[in-house]
Design an enzyme around this catalytic site. Structure first.
Site, PDB file in Angstrom:
ATOM      1  N   TRP A 197       0.841  -1.192   0.000  1.00  0.00           N
ATOM      2  CA  TRP A 197       0.000   0.000   0.000  1.00  0.00           C
ATOM      3  C   TRP A 197       0.887   1.256   0.000  1.00  0.00           C
ATOM      4  CZ3 TRP A 197      -0.491   3.834   3.869  1.00  0.00           C
ATOM      5  CH2 TRP A 197      -1.467   4.801   3.575  1.00  0.00           C
ATOM      6  N   ASP A 365     -15.342   9.117  -0.203  1.00  0.00           N
ATOM      7  CA  ASP A 365     -15.954   8.313   0.864  1.00  0.00           C
ATOM      8  C   ASP A 365     -16.631   9.184   1.934  1.00  0.00           C
ATOM      9  OD1 ASP A 365     -16.533   6.276   2.560  1.00  0.00           O
ATOM     10  OD2 ASP A 365     -14.459   5.620   2.876  1.00  0.00           O
ATOM     11  N   ARG A 441     -10.119  -3.227   7.618  1.00  0.00           N
ATOM     12  CA  ARG A 441     -10.733  -1.886   7.639  1.00  0.00           C
ATOM     13  C   ARG A 441     -12.195  -1.996   8.084  1.00  0.00           C
ATOM     14  NH1 ARG A 441     -11.557   2.903   3.202  1.00  0.00           N
ATOM     15  NH2 ARG A 441     -10.452   4.502   4.346  1.00  0.00           N
ATOM     16  N   LYS A 474     -15.786   6.767  -9.057  1.00  0.00           N
ATOM     17  CA  LYS A 474     -14.567   6.128  -8.555  1.00  0.00           C
ATOM     18  C   LYS A 474     -15.020   4.843  -7.881  1.00  0.00           C
ATOM     19  CE  LYS A 474     -10.737   7.030  -5.286  1.00  0.00           C
ATOM     20  NZ  LYS A 474     -10.214   8.063  -4.357  1.00  0.00           N
ATOM     21  N   TRP A 475     -14.689   3.709  -8.493  1.00  0.00           N
ATOM     22  CA  TRP A 475     -15.107   2.389  -7.978  1.00  0.00           C
ATOM     23  C   TRP A 475     -13.943   1.849  -7.158  1.00  0.00           C
ATOM     24  CZ3 TRP A 475     -19.149  -1.276 -10.039  1.00  0.00           C
ATOM     25  CH2 TRP A 475     -19.023  -2.558  -9.500  1.00  0.00           C
ATOM     26  N   ASP A 476     -14.131   1.830  -5.852  1.00  0.00           N
ATOM     27  CA  ASP A 476     -13.034   1.460  -4.953  1.00  0.00           C
ATOM     28  C   ASP A 476     -13.209   0.024  -4.456  1.00  0.00           C
ATOM     29  OD1 ASP A 476     -10.758   1.764  -3.410  1.00  0.00           O
ATOM     30  OD2 ASP A 476     -11.457   3.570  -2.380  1.00  0.00           O
ATOM     31  N   MET A 477     -12.167  -0.544  -3.894  1.00  0.00           N
ATOM     32  CA  MET A 477     -12.188  -1.929  -3.393  1.00  0.00           C
ATOM     33  C   MET A 477     -11.055  -2.022  -2.381  1.00  0.00           C
ATOM     34  SD  MET A 477     -10.679  -5.123  -3.740  1.00  0.00           S
ATOM     35  CE  MET A 477     -11.159  -6.806  -3.856  1.00  0.00           C
ATOM     36  N   CYS A 524     -10.084   1.732  -8.523  1.00  0.00           N
ATOM     37  CA  CYS A 524      -9.221   2.056  -7.397  1.00  0.00           C
ATOM     38  C   CYS A 524      -9.274   0.866  -6.458  1.00  0.00           C
ATOM     39  CB  CYS A 524      -9.782   3.305  -6.712  1.00  0.00           C
ATOM     40  SG  CYS A 524      -8.966   3.745  -5.163  1.00  0.00           S
ATOM     41  N   ASP A 546      -2.351   5.658  -3.144  1.00  0.00           N
ATOM     42  CA  ASP A 546      -2.781   6.644  -2.151  1.00  0.00           C
ATOM     43  C   ASP A 546      -1.623   7.564  -1.764  1.00  0.00           C
ATOM     44  OD1 ASP A 546      -5.405   5.990  -2.038  1.00  0.00           O
ATOM     45  OD2 ASP A 546      -5.241   4.662  -0.303  1.00  0.00           O
TER      46      ASP A 546
HETATM   47  C1  GLA Z   1      -9.063   4.145  -0.532  1.00  0.00           C
HETATM   48  C2  GLA Z   1      -8.735   4.977  -1.752  1.00  0.00           C
HETATM   49  C3  GLA Z   1      -8.652   6.428  -1.374  1.00  0.00           C
HETATM   50  C4  GLA Z   1      -9.941   6.882  -0.732  1.00  0.00           C
HETATM   51  C5  GLA Z   1     -10.273   5.996   0.456  1.00  0.00           C
HETATM   52  C6  GLA Z   1     -11.655   6.303   0.998  1.00  0.00           C
HETATM   53  O1  GLA Z   1      -7.999   4.097   0.349  1.00  0.00           O
HETATM   54  O2  GLA Z   1      -7.540   4.535  -2.327  1.00  0.00           O
HETATM   55  O3  GLA Z   1      -8.352   7.207  -2.501  1.00  0.00           O
HETATM   56  O4  GLA Z   1     -10.968   6.829  -1.695  1.00  0.00           O
HETATM   57  O5  GLA Z   1     -10.247   4.620   0.106  1.00  0.00           O
HETATM   58  O6  GLA Z   1     -11.974   5.512   2.075  1.00  0.00           O
END
Ligand code: GLA
Length: 728
Positions: A197, A365, A441, A474-477, A524, A546
């Site tokens: 990370w 978020d 998390r 922004k599709w996060d995981m 993302c 990040d």
């Molecule tokens: C991840 C993404 C960040 C942000 C956070 C929000 O870490 O990489 O850019 O969107 O989640 O919780």
């Protein structure tokens, strides 16, 4: 580009500068690999395989040494090839042996789609493909090995389909690599992209030793730890010289990339879905298609490899409406506010942003459920009206009224135990019944392989996207998969969960791509933990890391751009001290580094120092001036801070040679240093370029062989853009 020599039964695949040759052995129809390297006129290389006088019909008593020593095109397990294999099964009876012989082949223009998978594509005028069918007669199992080559590109794309033609018996696939290549070792090293990370895709070389070595992910995502990329490089490898065989996997889940050095000094590279917890039941009449691997051979160094991947992915993988367009300059509020925002705050930021030339506000978020920190609410995709009174519409309309587009963050694949969704459907999370699932998390992963779960989540995303004028997602995981079990699958299909999960993610994103064709999607995963060619089929850009520190980004972006086009790298200017490492860098350097990617901001424009804010309009103008070039040009790595510990430099040259943009970052100041010269690459010597700033003119060969002097700045972390325009 693809030919078959009927008499010798040899296939030859030619790209611009390379040839790939394999053939059909006479006794059993084994596919034997003969050659992959610089382009050959003819195909007279079959002697290299050492099969003459050594075929089973000639030396049956030593069939095992034939199978164990011969370079094989797609080796299967059990029958005598005792190296790393590409394909393994388990029969109803529990046997693992399979042995495939040639049946037929087809050569055709264009390229077929891969069912349910991301894949490269091309028109009939742009590419040519070959399907070779081989069969295990006893098992009635057929493999179709598919190869495609593309006009003007030194890339070969491979995939594999297996079909069970037995009318009664099922079979389990336990290993199915998408590619396998046997080459003579020439003191090769492996080149891979290691990370974690906030420190993704660092370049790593390791000299090959005997046995197996390689990289893998068993995290259910391609991962920050290892990228699905492996290359063999010669000792003299550089940007401009040396030999490289490179492999990039068009897939976003578990993978294995392995190099096996055998007893006879031959390396076998295999790449595909990781066999870890993979066991796919194939019923009579069913087929399974493995994702594709792109291989690139270059004997002109890493630069040619990189540009081949960039061109292939830009022209034949990315599909978005934004593919060939500037992306709006966005401001993301994550590092600006984290979870502490409301409509008023976001509109304040948007108001200031609009004045400065920023074109889109992205709300990250924290806008849904009761999410005021990262402990709850994933899965509850309902607007938190305490933060955003009246919902999304008033906010989005307000942002639009200021002249900005609006984008939103979602993490559709996840659920928090503290959420209404989990309270209603605790079984929707991936977890082993009776066992407390491991949290990361404070969240669990939804079992998207179940239609009711997938449809519920997809509908939630659709509902949000339709509820206001949302132009970016922004599709996060944000966590890997663990505690693998699906209540939707029977015991003998639990080994399908990880691949089915990826197929579900792909099908959800495919639905969005089709239903919202103008939507700009940015993938993302905790920064860049799912930055791979698979996701690029659905989104033209991916958040790279990040870590937005300009200096850390030099390494991260160097590693990422080794394979992926600059146009795909999410890159933002953030505030200082940097939130990941605490470093303070000049605002213009942060801008110059972000200009190598999609470009945007990740800060509170109402709070940053005035001097920084005043630079934003010019930075935005610089983006507009150079983005067509950066997005579509040829990328050359000129110097690497990772290697020299002093400075970093790269250039992008227009395809028509009309202009060049050099970015130079002087990371650490050395006392009493002589001039530093930067030698450019790939320039037409017949051209002359004018430095737009100084007016000085340089002949093309001078730029390449003599170089241009680089200023050494007082203090650390300074940078410079040099724009060279062709005058002839
Ligand atoms: C991840 C993404 C960040 C942000 C956070 C929000 O870490 O990489 O850019 O969107 O989640 O919780």
């Amino acid at each position: 580009m693809i030919g078959f020599d009927l008499e010798k039964r040899i296939f030859k695949l030619d790209t611009e500068n390379t040839s790939y040759i394999f053939g059909v052995e006479d006794d059993f129809g084994y596919l034997i690999h003969y050659y992959y390297g610089p382009k050959l006129e003819g195909n007279g290389v079959s002697y290299l395989a050492g099969t003459e006088g050594n075929r089973p019909s000639q030396r049956l008593r030593e069939k095992s040494s034939f199978l164990d020593c011969t370079p094989m095109e797609y080796p299967s397990a059990g029958a005598g090839d005792l190296r790393e294999t590409a394909f393994e099964i388990e029969t109803v009876e529990g046997y693992n042996t399979s042995e495939f012989g040639y049946v037929n082949h087809t050569i055709y223009k264009g390229k077929k789609k891969l069912p349910d998978l991301p894949a490269t594509f091309g028109e009939e005028s742009e590419c040519e493909s070959l399907d070779v069918v081989v069969e295990d007669k006893l098992l009635k199992l057929k493999l179709t090995l598919t190869y495609s080559v593309f006009e003007g590109l030194d890339a070969i794309v491979r995939s594999v389909k297996v079909t069970n033609e037995d009318p009664e018996k099922y079979v389990y696939i336990t290993k199915i690599m998408s590619t396998s290549l046997d080459v003579e070792n020439d003191d090769y090293s492996t080149l891979t992209l290691h990370g974690t990370w906030a420190r993704e895709r660092r370049i790593e070389y390791r000299k090959i030793g005997h046995g197996s070595q390689g990289i893998a992910s068993i995290r259910g995502e391609s991962s920050a730890q290892e990228s699905p990329f492996i290359a063999l490089t010669s000792k003299d490898i550089s940007q401009t010289g040396g030999e490289v065989y490179a492999f990039s996997f068009v897939y976003s889940g578990n993978f294995l990339a392995n190099a096996f050095l055998d007893q006879f000094n031959r390396v076998r590279v295999t790449m595909g879905i990781n066999p870890y917890h993979f066991r796919w039941k194939l019923n009579p009449g069913e087929s399974f298609t493995a994702p594709e691997v792109v291989s690139v051979y270059s004997n002109r160094g890493l630069g040619h490899m990189t540009r081949t991947f960039h061109d292939l992915y830009r022209r034949h993988l990315i599909r978005s409406a934004y593919k060939d367009k500037k992306r709006p300059i966005l401001l993301n509020n994550w590092e600006a506010t984290y979870f502490k925002f409301n409509t008023e705050k976001l509109l304040d930021i948007a108001k200031e942003a609009a004045k400065l030339g920023i074109e889109m506000l992205v709300m990250d978020d924290g806008w849904f459920g009761k999410r005021n920190d990262d402990n709850s609410s994933l899965g509850d995709w309902y607007v938190n009206e305490e933060k955003l009174p009246g919902g999304l519409k008033p906010l989005v309309d307000g942002v639009n009224a200021l002249g900005l587009k609006f984008g939103i963050w979602m993490e559709p694949e996840m659920v928090c135990p503290d959420s209404d969704l989990y309270r209603a459907h605790p079984d929707w999370a991936i977890q082993v019944p009776g066992r407390k699932a491991c949290l990361a998390r404070n969240q669990l992963v939804l079992d998207l392989t179940r239609d009711e779960v997938k449809n519920y989540i997809l509908d939630s995303v659709r509902r949000i996207l339709k509820s206001a004028n949302i132009e970016y997602l922004k599709w996060d995981m944000n966590r890997p998969l663990s505690d693998l079990a699906s209540l939707g699958l029977p015991a003998d299909r639990q080994g399908e969960l990880l691949h089915r999960y990826m197929l579900a993610v792909y099908s959800m994103q495919e639905a969005l791509v089709n239903e919202f064709p103008k939507l700009l999607i940015e993938n993302c995963s905790s920064g860049g933990a799912r930055f791979d060619a698979g996701m690029l089929y659905y989104s033209p850009q991916i958040w790279t890391s990040d870590n937005a520190d300009a200096i850390e980004r030099l390494r991260i972006q160097e590693g990422t751009a080794l394979v992926f086009p600059l146009s795909t790298m999410g890159a933002h200017v953030s505030d200082c001290p940097n939130h990941a490492v605490g470093r303070v860098t000049p605002f213009d350097t942060r801008g110059n580094v972000a200009l190598a990617g999609t470009f945007g901001y990740e800060l509170d424009v109402t709070k940053i120092p005035e001097a920084d804010r005043n630079m934003i309009p010019e930075q935005c103008a610089t983006y507009h001036k150079y983005n067509d070039l950066v997005r579509e040009g040829d990328y050359y790595r000129l110097a690497s801070f990772s290697e020299n510990n002093l400075y970093d430099a790269w250039m992008v040259k227009a395809k028509d040679d009309s202009e060049i943009l050099v970015t130079y970052v002087d990371v650490t100041r050395q006392a009493n240093c002589k001039d530093r010269r930067l030698k450019l690459q790939g320039i037409d010597p017949a051209r002359t370029y004018r430095d737009e700033e100084t007016g000085r003119e340089y002949a093309g060969d001078v730029l390449m062989y003599a170089g241009i002097p680089m200023e050494q700045f007082w203090g650390d972390y300074h940078s410079k853009l040099i724009h060279l325009v062709s005058v002839n």
